[in-house]
Design a protein around this motif. Structure first.
Motif, PDB file in Angstrom:
ATOM      1  N   ILE A 197       0.831  -1.207   0.000  1.00 45.97           N
ATOM      2  CA  ILE A 197       0.000   0.000   0.000  1.00 45.97           C
ATOM      3  C   ILE A 197       0.869   1.262   0.000  1.00 45.97           C
ATOM      4  N   ALA A 198       2.115   1.146   0.474  1.00 45.42           N
ATOM      5  CA  ALA A 198       3.021   2.299   0.525  1.00 45.42           C
ATOM      6  C   ALA A 198       3.699   2.555  -0.815  1.00 45.42           C
ATOM      7  N   TYR A 199       4.088   1.467  -1.523  1.00 43.04           N
ATOM      8  CA  TYR A 199       4.823   1.693  -2.782  1.00 43.04           C
ATOM      9  C   TYR A 199       3.923   1.845  -4.009  1.00 43.04           C
ATOM     10  N   ILE A 200       2.642   1.499  -3.906  1.00 44.21           N
ATOM     11  CA  ILE A 200       1.732   1.558  -5.065  1.00 44.21           C
ATOM     12  C   ILE A 200       1.790   2.898  -5.805  1.00 44.21           C
ATOM     13  N   PRO A 201       1.696   4.059  -5.117  1.00 43.34           N
ATOM     14  CA  PRO A 201       1.661   5.337  -5.857  1.00 43.34           C
ATOM     15  C   PRO A 201       2.941   5.653  -6.630  1.00 43.34           C
ATOM     16  N   TYR A 202       4.023   4.915  -6.366  1.00 39.43           N
ATOM     17  CA  TYR A 202       5.314   5.220  -6.982  1.00 39.43           C
ATOM     18  C   TYR A 202       5.722   4.212  -8.051  1.00 39.43           C
ATOM     19  N   CYS A 203       4.904   3.192  -8.283  1.00 33.44           N
ATOM     20  CA  CYS A 203       5.178   2.217  -9.350  1.00 33.44           C
ATOM     21  C   CYS A 203       4.563   2.744 -10.650  1.00 33.44           C
ATOM     22  N   PHE A 204       5.165   3.778 -11.186  1.00 35.28           N
ATOM     23  CA  PHE A 204       4.553   4.490 -12.316  1.00 35.28           C
ATOM     24  C   PHE A 204       4.426   3.619 -13.558  1.00 35.28           C
ATOM     25  N   PHE A 205       5.388   2.764 -13.808  1.00 34.62           N
ATOM     26  CA  PHE A 205       5.301   1.895 -14.981  1.00 34.62           C
ATOM     27  C   PHE A 205       4.080   0.981 -14.875  1.00 34.62           C
ATOM     28  N   ASN A 206       3.860   0.424 -13.703  1.00 32.60           N
ATOM     29  CA  ASN A 206       2.743  -0.501 -13.500  1.00 32.60           C
ATOM     30  C   ASN A 206       1.397   0.208 -13.535  1.00 32.60           C
ATOM     31  N   LEU A 207       1.370   1.451 -13.081  1.00 31.37           N
ATOM     32  CA  LEU A 207       0.126   2.215 -13.072  1.00 31.37           C
ATOM     33  C   LEU A 207      -0.230   2.757 -14.456  1.00 31.37           C
ATOM     34  N   ILE A 208       0.789   3.155 -15.213  1.00 31.35           N
ATOM     35  CA  ILE A 208       0.548   3.777 -16.516  1.00 31.35           C
ATOM     36  C   ILE A 208       0.287   2.741 -17.604  1.00 31.35           C
ATOM     37  N   SER A 209       0.870   1.559 -17.503  1.00 37.62           N
ATOM     38  CA  SER A 209       0.764   0.538 -18.569  1.00 37.62           C
ATOM     39  C   SER A 209      -0.672   0.240 -18.997  1.00 37.62           C
ATOM     40  N   PRO A 210      -1.600  -0.045 -18.065  1.00 38.34           N
ATOM     41  CA  PRO A 210      -2.989  -0.313 -18.498  1.00 38.34           C
ATOM     42  C   PRO A 210      -3.612   0.884 -19.214  1.00 38.34           C
ATOM     43  N   LEU A 211      -3.316   2.098 -18.725  1.00 48.20           N
ATOM     44  CA  LEU A 211      -3.873   3.302 -19.347  1.00 48.20           C
ATOM     45  C   LEU A 211      -3.288   3.526 -20.736  1.00 48.20           C
ATOM     46  N   MET A 212      -1.994   3.222 -20.887  1.00 52.20           N
ATOM     47  CA  MET A 212      -1.346   3.370 -22.190  1.00 52.20           C
ATOM     48  C   MET A 212      -1.951   2.405 -23.203  1.00 52.20           C
ATOM     49  N   SER A 213      -2.285   1.206 -22.745  1.00 61.19           N
ATOM     50  CA  SER A 213      -2.894   0.208 -23.628  1.00 61.19           C
ATOM     51  C   SER A 213      -4.223   0.719 -24.179  1.00 61.19           C
ATOM     52  N   ILE A 214      -5.019   1.334 -23.311  1.00 63.14           N
ATOM     53  CA  ILE A 214      -6.318   1.883 -23.733  1.00 63.14           C
ATOM     54  C   ILE A 214      -6.108   3.087 -24.651  1.00 63.14           C
ATOM     55  N   PHE A 215      -5.113   3.933 -24.330  1.00 63.12           N
ATOM     56  CA  PHE A 215      -4.851   5.123 -25.141  1.00 63.12           C
ATOM     57  C   PHE A 215      -4.427   4.747 -26.565  1.00 63.12           C
ATOM     58  N   ILE A 216      -3.520   3.792 -26.694  1.00 59.32           N
ATOM     59  CA  ILE A 216      -3.056   3.359 -28.021  1.00 59.32           C
ATOM     60  C   ILE A 216      -4.225   2.791 -28.824  1.00 59.32           C
ATOM     61  N   ALA A 217      -5.122   2.065 -28.145  1.00 60.84           N
ATOM     62  CA  ALA A 217      -6.303   1.523 -28.831  1.00 60.84           C
ATOM     63  C   ALA A 217      -7.233   2.650 -29.279  1.00 60.84           C
ATOM     64  N   SER A 218      -7.337   3.705 -28.457  1.00 61.64           N
ATOM     65  CA  SER A 218      -8.254   4.803 -28.776  1.00 61.64           C
ATOM     66  C   SER A 218      -7.814   5.596 -30.006  1.00 61.64           C
ATOM     67  N   ILE A 219      -6.493   5.671 -30.250  1.00 61.47           N
ATOM     68  CA  ILE A 219      -6.028   6.398 -31.437  1.00 61.47           C
ATOM     69  C   ILE A 219      -5.873   5.461 -32.636  1.00 61.47           C
ATOM     70  N   GLY A 220      -6.088   4.152 -32.386  1.00 60.48           N
ATOM     71  CA  GLY A 220      -6.062   3.175 -33.474  1.00 60.48           C
ATOM     72  C   GLY A 220      -4.695   2.927 -34.068  1.00 60.48           C
ATOM     73  N   PHE A 221      -3.638   3.155 -33.282  1.00 59.84           N
ATOM     74  CA  PHE A 221      -2.282   3.006 -33.813  1.00 59.84           C
ATOM     75  C   PHE A 221      -1.893   1.531 -33.939  1.00 59.84           C
ATOM     76  N   LYS A 222      -1.665   1.091 -35.179  1.00 62.22           N
ATOM     77  CA  LYS A 222      -1.229  -0.270 -35.483  1.00 62.22           C
ATOM     78  C   LYS A 222      -2.132  -1.320 -34.828  1.00 62.22           C
ATOM     79  N   ILE A 223      -3.439  -1.140 -35.007  1.00 64.50           N
ATOM     80  CA  ILE A 223      -4.403  -2.149 -34.591  1.00 64.50           C
ATOM     81  C   ILE A 223      -4.693  -3.011 -35.809  1.00 64.50           C
TER      82      ILE A 223
END
Length: 480
Positions: free
Chosen positions: A448-474
């Motif tokens: 619970i203490a390190y969760i806010p600082y694992c930026f790669f793990n937090l951003i990865s799911p959002l990046m997956s949705i973002f790339i899908a939303s712009i249709g890049f290489k789908i």
């Protein structure tokens, strides 16, 4: 007695999960850092019992089905439990033998406070990419980086976040990683096609992560040269620091590169480090063993204790004393207890068909490219919460959505990438998941203490949705 095929309603399925989250919130508020000592385990068992009672009363499962699910779940994590025990052993052996202190000592001479966090992330990523294992990375180089970061004045949360972010970057892209192989094989994507396609979401995520760590490193208050010198003197006066100690880490890397079984690598590395402890740190072993008239027996006893038990070494620097103390195999028992309880909760949710009931909500939302990818991300993250095991989550998420992606005409690589962007990286963010329990126990930093600082793990799911939303290489197998 056969249970009915009808699934429980969603509101009923959410009751055990809601109760679990509420109980864990109370546990963390009441027990703080001691939450894993037993209270969290009780919360998982209580929630599991509620799920089973609901399932039996309403006819969604039987006691026999629940027992079979428990046996299967615990069987699935047997190797993980053995690896955890050996990680506890290797942590003690590498510390007392002087390997980790040597890595910290030399690292402090090279790394500057401004560059430390991005460098820690990159070093963890390289080691994980070479080894294919985030667990091994955190248990070896991760502990050394934690020590360097503390000496340079960073908080444990930021250091753990950087280490874990790098470790999961490498674990996700390494062809040696079991999660990478599992995700590609479960869905039917060629391994290197899967890895190459993951670069589209993984590289931008890593660049953002490194930028955040670099900005924080340049703006925060860090240790002075005097503090670093104090740490260096404490290590030098307590341990015999020698370049020869690097033989064990190099040998471990070679064994991993040759694809030796993880259990064998960890055992041999622990054994080698214990021998080095006898050679390089005999006085420390005598202190750990206590008074003894026989030097051989004293050092034998000390070597055994550093592998299985707790050690406390006086360095003259209070902050350093905490860093070089170890817990050995015994320190992993609460984590193993928690894993078993988490598997029981997962078995109760699976046997009562509550998992399937909840995931069906996301399946109904999978209409467009964005909603399909977003639904997969949500299910992957959700299953990490209820299953408590990364491997099972990858398999279930892949199988749940395989037909959905096929009907919509997507190539398999989109599904395999999305599974990795969610199921693989978010496992370490769920306190009762096996991955989070392993990293938290090794680093000594609460999930619970390190969760806010694992930026790669937090951003990865959002990046997956973002790339899908712009249709890049789908890519599609058929035109829609």
């Amino acid at each position: 007695m056969q249970t009915q095929d009808k699934l429980p309603p969603v509101w009923l399925s959410l009751i055990p999960l809601t109760i679990l989250i509420a109980l864990l919130g109370c546990v963390i508020a009441s027990f703080g850092s001691d939450a894993l000592s037993g209270a969290s385990q009780i919360a998982l068992l209580l929630s599991a019992s509620i799920a089973v009672c609901i399932g039996i009363i309403f006819g969604y499962t039987t006691w026999d089905e629940f027992e079979k699910a428990v046996v299967q779940k615990i069987s699935d994590v047997t190797q993980a439990i053995l690896i955890l025990l050996l990680i506890g052993a290797i942590s003690g052996a590498w510390m007392v033998s002087g390997i980790v202190p040597a890595l910290i000592y030399y690292g402090m001479q090279i790394l500057t406070p401004e560059a430390f966090l991005p460098c820690a992330c990159i070093i963890s990523a390289i080691v994980s990419l070479m080894t294919g294992s985030s667990w091994t990375t955190v248990a070896t180089i991760g502990i050394a980086l934690l020590g360097i970061g503390r000496a340079l004045g960073f908080s444990d949360c930021w250091i753990a976040g950087a280490i874990i972010s790098g470790a999961y970057f490498g674990d996700k892209l390494s062809p040696l990683s079991d999660t990478t192989v599992l995700a590609s094989s479960t869905i039917g994507t060629p391994l290197f096609t899967h890895i190459k396609y993951m670069l589209i979401t993984t590289i931008p995520t890593m660049l953002i992560t490194l930028a955040i760590y670099a900005i924080y490193g340049m703006t925060c208050d860090t240790a002075t040269a005097q503090d670093v010198d104090l740490f260096s003197k404490g290590l030098k006066s307590t341990f015999d620091i020698s370049p020869y100690l690097m033989i064990i880490p190099i040998a471990t890397a070679i064994m991993i590169a040759k694809k030796m079984p993880p259990l064998m690598v960890l055992f041999l590395s622990t054994f080698g480090a214990s021998i080095f402890a006898v050679i390089f740190q005999p006085e420390l072993l005598d202190k750990i063993a206590g008074e003894s008239n026989c030097a051989f027996m004293s050092r034998f006893k000390g070597a055994m204790i550093l592998v299985y038990g707790s050690t406390s070494i006086e360095t003259g620097v209070e902050a350093l004393n905490k860093l070089v103390s170890t817990k050995g195999m015994a320190g992993m028992m609460s984590t193993i207890w928690l894993i078993i309880c988490a598997m029981i909760f997962g078995a109760s949710m699976e046997a009562t068909k509550m998992i399937k009931s909840i995931t069906n909500i996301f399946l109904r939302l999978a209409r467009s490219t964005v909603s399909t990818v977003a639904s997969t991300v949500c299910v992957g993250s959700f299953l990490n919460t209820v299953c408590g095991d990364q491997y099972l989550t990858i398999i279930l998420t892949g199988n749940i959505f395989k037909n959905v992606y096929q009907k919509q005409g997507f190539e398999t690589r989109l599904l395999s990438r999305t599974v990795e962007d969610s199921a693989t990286v978010t496992s370490v963010l769920v306190p009762w998941n096996t991955c989070a329990m392993a990293q938290s126990s090794v680093l000594g930093v609460a999930t619970i203490a390190y969760i806010p600082y694992c930026f790669f793990n937090l951003i990865s799911p959002l990046m997956s949705i973002f790339i899908a939303s712009i249709g890049f290489k789908i890519y599609r197998t058929i035109k829609k």
